[in-house]
Scaffold this motif. Structure first.
Motif, PDB file in Angstrom:
ATOM      1  N   ALA A 206       0.739  -1.087   0.140  1.00  0.00           N
ATOM      2  CA  ALA A 206      -0.264   0.321   0.057  1.00  0.00           C
ATOM      3  C   ALA A 206       0.875   1.419   0.097  1.00  0.00           C
ATOM      4  N   ALA A 207       1.794   1.398   0.944  1.00  0.00           N
ATOM      5  CA  ALA A 207       3.002   2.396   1.477  1.00  0.00           C
ATOM      6  C   ALA A 207       3.078   3.033  -1.070  1.00  0.00           C
ATOM      7  N   ALA A 208       4.539   2.011  -0.865  1.00  0.00           N
ATOM      8  CA  ALA A 208       4.861   1.882  -2.096  1.00  0.00           C
ATOM      9  C   ALA A 208       3.923   2.307  -3.349  1.00  0.00           C
ATOM     10  N   ALA A 209       2.602   1.911  -3.305  1.00  0.00           N
ATOM     11  CA  ALA A 209       1.409   2.094  -4.345  1.00  0.00           C
ATOM     12  C   ALA A 209       1.637   4.030  -4.108  1.00  0.00           C
ATOM     13  N   MET A 210       1.850   4.063  -3.336  1.00  0.00           N
ATOM     14  CA  MET A 210       1.813   6.423  -2.569  1.00  0.00           C
ATOM     15  C   MET A 210       3.305   6.122  -3.161  1.00  0.00           C
ATOM     16  N   GLY A 211       4.169   5.604  -3.574  1.00  0.00           N
ATOM     17  CA  GLY A 211       4.815   6.414  -4.467  1.00  0.00           C
ATOM     18  C   GLY A 211       6.106   6.868  -3.401  1.00  0.00           C
ATOM     19  N   ILE A 212       5.992   6.883  -2.095  1.00  0.00           N
ATOM     20  CA  ILE A 212       7.200   6.680  -0.981  1.00  0.00           C
ATOM     21  C   ILE A 212       8.882   6.412  -1.446  1.00  0.00           C
ATOM     22  N   ASP A 213       9.331   6.854  -1.135  1.00  0.00           N
ATOM     23  CA  ASP A 213      10.724   6.482  -1.216  1.00  0.00           C
ATOM     24  C   ASP A 213      11.961   5.283  -1.221  1.00  0.00           C
TER      25      ASP A 213
END
Ligand code: PEP
Ligand code: MN
Length: 337
Positions: A290-297
Motif C-alpha cells: 500500500a505504501a509503495a503504491a503511494m509513491g514513497i521513497d
C-alpha cells in the motif's frame, strides 16, 4: 518569509539582501534553484515587513511562509530533496525515481546472524541493511543491543556485502559512536521529541532517518525534523512507522493519510516502516505494498532468518522468502527498485 530574486541575480544584490536580514539579527538561508534563487528568513521572532526587501535591487517578490516549520516545508524548497549514499557504481539515491529497500533484523545479535540476513536481503534487492546496536526497549530486562560490538558487526556487514547501514542512536552520548560507524543515523519513535538528540543529529555529517513519534501530530513531527535541519543538516528522511490507536488487531496503526500529507508539506524523502506499524508478520507485506503504491521513497522492513529465536521483534520479522515475495510483488506493480 521567502525573498525571491530575479533570474540571474548579481552576487552583490544577493549579498545586500543577506546583509539586511542579518542586520536584524535574523538568519539568511540562500536557496539556489534552477529557475530562481531565493533567500529564506529564519529565526525572526515576529512578522517580517515585506517592504524591508521590496526596494532592494534584484528582488522580484517577497512571499510569507505560513508554516511554523520552514526548512522542512515545500513553501521554502519546492523541489524534492534527494539523499545520495556512496559514489560511482555503488550509489543509492533516496528521494529519486527508485523505491529504496532497507531491510534487516530489529537488533544485531551476532556476526553470523547479521551476515546471514544481510546476504539474504541483498540478494532480494535491498540496498541498505538495518539493525540496532543500541536498542530502546520497553523493558529494562529485555535485550538492549550489543552496543559498540554491534556497530563493529554492522561495519563488517558493509565491508562484506556493500550494503549501506542504517542504525539507531538512542541518546546523545552514543551519537558520536553511531555517526562514526553508520551511513544513516536513525532517530527512533521514542526520541522524536528528544530535542538535544535532534540538535546533535543536526550537527552530524551523515543523513538522518527520523521516525515519527507514535503519539506525534504531523506538526510535531515536521517540527522535530526542523530541529535537525536548523543545525545545518539538510539530509533528513521522514519515516511513518505507525501511531498508537485503540485497535488490538495490530501493534500500531500505519497512518496512511500521513503519507500524502508529508509528500505535500515537505520536500524531504518519505520512508515507511510497515513492520513496527503492524507488529505482526501477516500484515507487513500488504502494508508495504500500500505504501509503495503511494509513491514513497523507501521502505524499512524487519527480516530475520530465525524470527522465532530473535532477541527483539521476532513476531513482526519477515522470513527472507517473504521479503523476496514482497520485492517481487512491488516489481509487479511496475515500481522500480
Ligand atoms: C526499530 O527500528 O527497531 C525501532 C525500535 O523502531 P521504532 O523507533 O519505530 O519503534
Ligand atoms: Mn524493531
Amino acid at each position: 518569509m521567502l525573498i525571491v530574486m530575479h533570474k540571474e541575480v548579481a552576487a552583490t544584490d544577493l549579498d545586500a539582501v543577506i546583509r539586511r536580514i542579518e542586520d536584524q539579527g535574523w538568519e539568511a538561508k540562500p536557496i539556489p534553484g534552477g529557475e530562481r534563487t531565493a533567500v529564506g528568513v529564519l529565526r525572526n521572532k515576529g512578522p517580517v515587513d515585506p517592504a524591508m526587501f521590496l526596494d532592494l535591487p534584484g528582488v522580484r517578490d517577497v512571499i510569507p511562509v505560513s508554516k511554523p516549520y520552514k526548512l522542512v516545508s515545500r513553501e521554502m524548497h519546492a523541489k524534492d530533496t534527494v539523499i545520495t549514499l556512496g559514489t560511482g557504481d555503488n550509489k543509492v539515491c533516496i528521494g529519486a525515481d527508485k523505491l529504496v529497500l532497507m531491510a534487516g533484523p530489529c537488533a544485531v545479535e551476532s556476526e553470523n546472524q547479521a551476515l546471514e540476513i544481510a546476504h539474504a536481503v541483498k540478494e532480494a534487492g535491498a540496498k541498505l541493511f538495518r539493525g540496532g546496536a543500541f536498542k530502546p526497549r520497553s523493558s529494562p530486562y529485555s535485550f538492549q543491543g550489543l552496543g559498540k560490538k554491534g556497530l563493529e558487526i554492522l561495519a563488517r556487514v558493509r565491508e562484506e556485502t556493500g550494503l549501506f547501514i542504517v542504525t539507531e542512536a538512542t541518546d546523545h552520548e552514543v551519537c558520536d559512536l553511531v555517526e562514526e560507524y553508520t551511513d544513516i543515523i536513525q532517530i527512533g519513535t521514542r526520541n522524536m521529541q528528544n530535542y538535544r538528540l535532534l540538535r546533535r543529529a543536526g550537527q552530524a555529517g551523515k543523513p538522518v532517518l527520523l521516525k515519527r513519534g507514535m503519539w506525534a501530530t504531523m506538526d510535531e513531527f515536521l517540527m522535530a525534523a526542523e530541529y535537525i535541519m536548523s543545525e545545518g543538516n539538510e539530509q533528513v528522511m521522514l519515516c511513518e512507522r505507525g501511531i498508537r490507536t485503540f485497535t488490538r488487531h495490530s501493534r500500531n496503526t500505519l497512518d496512511v493519510n500521513a503519507i500524502p500529507y508529508t509528500q505535500k508539506e515537505s520536500h524531504l524523502p518519505v520512508v515507511v516502516d510497515p513492520s513496527h506499524a503492524a507488529g505482526r508478520r501477516d500484515q507487513v507485506i500488504p502494508l508495504a505494498r500500500a505504501a509503495a503504491a503511494m509513491g514513497i521513497d523507501a521502505l524499512i522492513i524487519e527480516v530475520h532468518t530465525h524470527p522465532e529465536k530473535a532477541l527483539s521483534d521476532g513476531p513482526q520479522s519477515l522470513y527472507p522468502e517473504q521479503f523476496q515475495e514482497l520485492v517481487s510483488g512491488i516489481r509487479d506493480m511496475n515500481i522500480n527498485i
